[in-house]
Enzyme design. Structure first.
Site, mmCIF file in Angstrom:
data_model
loop_
_atom_site.group_PDB
_atom_site.id
_atom_site.type_symbol
_atom_site.label_atom_id
_atom_site.label_comp_id
_atom_site.label_asym_id
_atom_site.label_seq_id
_atom_site.Cartn_x
_atom_site.Cartn_y
_atom_site.Cartn_z
ATOM 1 N N CYS A 135 0.869 -1.182 0.000
ATOM 2 C CA CYS A 135 0.000 0.000 0.000
ATOM 3 C C CYS A 135 0.903 1.229 0.000
ATOM 4 O O CYS A 135 1.593 1.485 0.983
ATOM 5 C CB CYS A 135 -0.916 0.002 1.222
ATOM 6 S SG CYS A 135 -1.999 1.447 1.308
ATOM 7 N N GLY A 136 0.905 1.968 -1.108
ATOM 8 C CA GLY A 136 1.799 3.114 -1.227
ATOM 9 C C GLY A 136 1.460 4.253 -0.291
ATOM 10 O O GLY A 136 2.339 4.817 0.381
ATOM 11 N N CYS A 175 -5.159 5.861 -3.903
ATOM 12 C CA CYS A 175 -4.439 4.583 -3.850
ATOM 13 C C CYS A 175 -3.043 4.836 -4.396
ATOM 14 O O CYS A 175 -2.896 5.217 -5.567
ATOM 15 C CB CYS A 175 -5.168 3.526 -4.674
ATOM 16 S SG CYS A 175 -4.284 1.949 -4.797
#
Length: 279
Positions: free
Chosen positions: A88-89, A219
């Site tokens: 998950c950036g 995201c």
């Protein structure tokens, strides 16, 4: 149970510090914490575990040929539905901001172990955070379906699966209240679907439906996948792209091999979640 709440371009997370590695993070606990009516509310949980106390982190260290020996922390990320996620950036930026603000890491550059591998982060005591997102892997093309409309997209592996679809239809008008259709033969474990418009030179507007969380305000891995898809359409493999998401603006830098994601990471609250609230 102590927690911190944070977000990166309004992609929000419950942060659970676990310095002795003793927390039993079940799927039901994650869904209870992430519930926006009866819990704290979040798109996912960032479980902060010392890398030396995690068998999973040790396996990743072996896979990365010992690179993570210098990484003190493991980001155990879970989606809002309780499912385990690879990467998950936005979460990694928030994770790094928490470590620095809590005095668990010094500002500057350091490594964090994730399920997608070891990732380097760079941040000062204030301001944006930059993370090394690794090398995007383009795996071909596929189709997403929103309503009765099919959108062709690029299959991009960012450590987690993405289908990034460039379209001329205004993405702000699309209905993403339910999971877009996709080919389960291509994505047997589900997929994050990005719909994006080109709106200027190396600039896109993106919306995303995240596997296990639904539509989110942002995201990070999806922003990189979107930049890769837009760059490919432009015949490019490198450059800096601006990605506008409902929750803000992210910057993606591609160099033909690696990718970097820059954006805000904000901690907004901390407290304790009582055990009786889980019953």
């Amino acid at each position: 149970m102590r927690f911190v709440k944070g977000h990166g371009t309004e992609n929000d997370f419950v942060i659970l510090p676990d310095p002795d590695g003793s927390l039993d993070l079940t799927a039901s606990l994650v869904t209870a914490l992430c519930d926006r009516r009866s819990g704290i509310g979040a798109d996912g949980v960032l479980h902060v575990v010392p890398a030396k106390l995690s068998a999973e982190a040790a396996e990743i260290a072996d896979r990365e040929s010992g690179r993570s020996h210098g990484a003190d922390w493991f980001m155990d990320y879970r989606n809002a539905d309780g499912g385990v996620a690879e990467m998950c950036g936005n979460g990694l930026r928030v994770f790094a901001r928490y470590l620095v603000d809590a005095g668990l890491a010094d500002p500057g550059e350091f490594d964090v172990v994730t399920r997608a591998g070891v990732r380097r982060v760079q941040l000062a005591r204030t301001g944006d955070v930059t993370v090394d997102m690794g090398a995007p892997e383009v795996l071909g093309e596929s189709v997403a379906t929103v309503g009765a409309t099919e959108y062709e997209g690029l299959v991009v592996d960012m450590g987690n699966p993405h289908l990034a679809c460039v379209t001329g239809d205004p993405v702000t008008q699309l209905d993403l209240t339910s999971q877009p259709g996709f080919d389960p033969a291509v994505f047997p474990h589900g997929v994050n679907v990005e719909l994006l418009n080109l709106v200027g030179e190396r600039r896109v507007v993106m919306r995303v439906y995240e596997r296990g969380s639904g539509e989110t305000r942002s995201c990070g891995t999806g922003a990189v996948a979107s930049a890769v898809a837009a760059a490919r359409l432009a015949g490019e493999t490198s450059g800096t792209w601006t990605v506008e998401v409902p929750g803000g603006v992210l910057t993606v830098t591609l160099d033909g091999r690696a990718s970097h994601l820059t954006g805000p990471a904000v901690l907004v609250a901390s407290g304790e979640f009582p055990a009786f609230a889980l019953s």
